[in-house]
Design a protein around this motif. Sequence first.
Motif, short mmCIF file in Angstrom:
data_model
loop_
_atom_site.label_atom_id
_atom_site.label_comp_id
_atom_site.label_asym_id
_atom_site.label_seq_id
_atom_site.Cartn_x
_atom_site.Cartn_y
_atom_site.Cartn_z
N ALA A 48 33.76 36.43 47.53
CA ALA A 48 34.55 35.74 46.77
C ALA A 48 35.85 35.58 47.60
O ALA A 48 36.36 36.58 48.05
N TYR A 319 26.27 32.11 45.15
CA TYR A 319 26.73 31.96 43.77
C TYR A 319 25.46 32.04 42.84
O TYR A 319 24.44 31.56 43.23
N TYR A 349 34.05 36.56 39.97
CA TYR A 349 35.24 37.55 40.06
C TYR A 349 36.23 37.33 39.08
O TYR A 349 36.86 38.36 38.65
#
Length: 394
Positions: A48, A319, A349
């Motif tokens: 992320a 993802y 996140y």
Amino acid sequence: MSKPTYDAIVIGAGSIGAPLAWQLSEAGLSTLVLDPRSSVGQGSNKCAIGGIRATHSDPAKIQICLKSLDIFSTWKDRYGDDIGWLRGGYAFVAYRETEEKTLKELLIIQKSYGLDIDWHDHDEYLKIIPSLNPNGLIGGTFSPGDGSASPMLSALAFERQARKCGAEFHYNEPVTDMIRTNGTVTGVKTEKDTYSASVVVNAAGGWAKEVAALAGIDVPVNPDSHEAGITEPVAPFLGPMVVDIRPIVESKETPGSANYYFYQHHTGQIIFCITPNPSIWGTDCRETSVFLPQVTQRMIGIMPRLKNIKVRRTWRGLYPMTPDGNPIVGEVEEVENYILAVGMCGQGYMLGPGLAVYLRYLITKESKSNRKDSLELLKPLTLYRDFGKKEALK
Ligand SMILES: Cc1cc2nc3c(=O)[nH]c(=O)nc-3n(C[C@H](O)[C@H](O)[C@H](O)COP(=O)(O)OP(=O)(O)OC[C@H]3O[C@@H](n4cnc5c(N)ncnc54)[C@H](O)[C@@H]3O)c2cc1C
């Protein structure tokens, strides 16, 4: 020999599992976290780029991320670790009427939830982001309360705090089976041991589908891969995360892409990321030679002064996608004592610590009213919803 017994087992030490272990152990639950990797946050978490915003259009995500923002922004004062928190805001730019219309429509919903976000026209917007390409710029939204932090530093901080509260983390130890007795999950198996628990949480990110299948549950979570990169550090010049939602249609010269977003890290580097269109399904995380030429066109187009900056490193991560772009969270009908915290898409996140608080309310039953609020909040994220509606800006 009797099996090691815990109040809670969390499957996955990632963006969700690490803060959840902190919240559950802080509430007094003996908590075990299991993960096949060798340390915390080594799945999607470390891929992320660190963006954290509450400015969504889905009410559950807004509430969860407001809680997350509170945790991220006060972490250093409360617990002492520097997790790289920076309140730079988020800026969704509009160079075409289509995006202007989309963003203004969203703004009405976002403002109705009391979010601190506004539309700014061309001149005013350039005062907020002076480096934006002014040619064709109509304006955009700006939400000054959003920000960013370091996914690796925060995962470490959550783990450290969880361990202080007694949580155990077993690395290099994937969950390989689920123990079920009369429709109730009573523990998990790994290659090393068998563990009993009063509740088991699936927080296995891009691998959640396989883990759910161990309990006989089918979750529509499929990983797709996204690439990101980081430049050399330069003097601070850019405050917000800039998001360009103009789609680029696939052609002979360039692959297609949806959102492109970037910001200046607290250490001066520019971090950037793109959403491929069509999606690249699967768990292949090798970097491609397509990404940099593709992304640099968009980068220089929107911020010409970045044309000479040197890229230091690129990476590719997953993802964990759901059909409607929203997470799947909550209890299941098929088995008891089993909780899903999966399908975080591109926002796991930022959802992590806030979601951990609501899951704590759900699991620990510390307070009846908190549990009720949590059940209410998480209701739209149930596995049994209609996945036909899509979240804007997913
Ligand atoms: C390039 C990129 C940029 C991104 N930028 C952002 C951003 O700016 N902001 C944001 O909010 N999100 C961002 N994301 C999305 C975010 O990374 C994910 O949504 C999030 O990390 C998912 O969290 P998770 O805990 O569900 O999964 P993970 O963090 O992947 O954790 C799942 C864990 O489960 C473990 N696991 C797998 N199988 C098993 C098993 N059998 N037993 C036990 N454990 C198991 C894995 O090893 C892993 O550690 C980005 C993603 C990418 C790829």
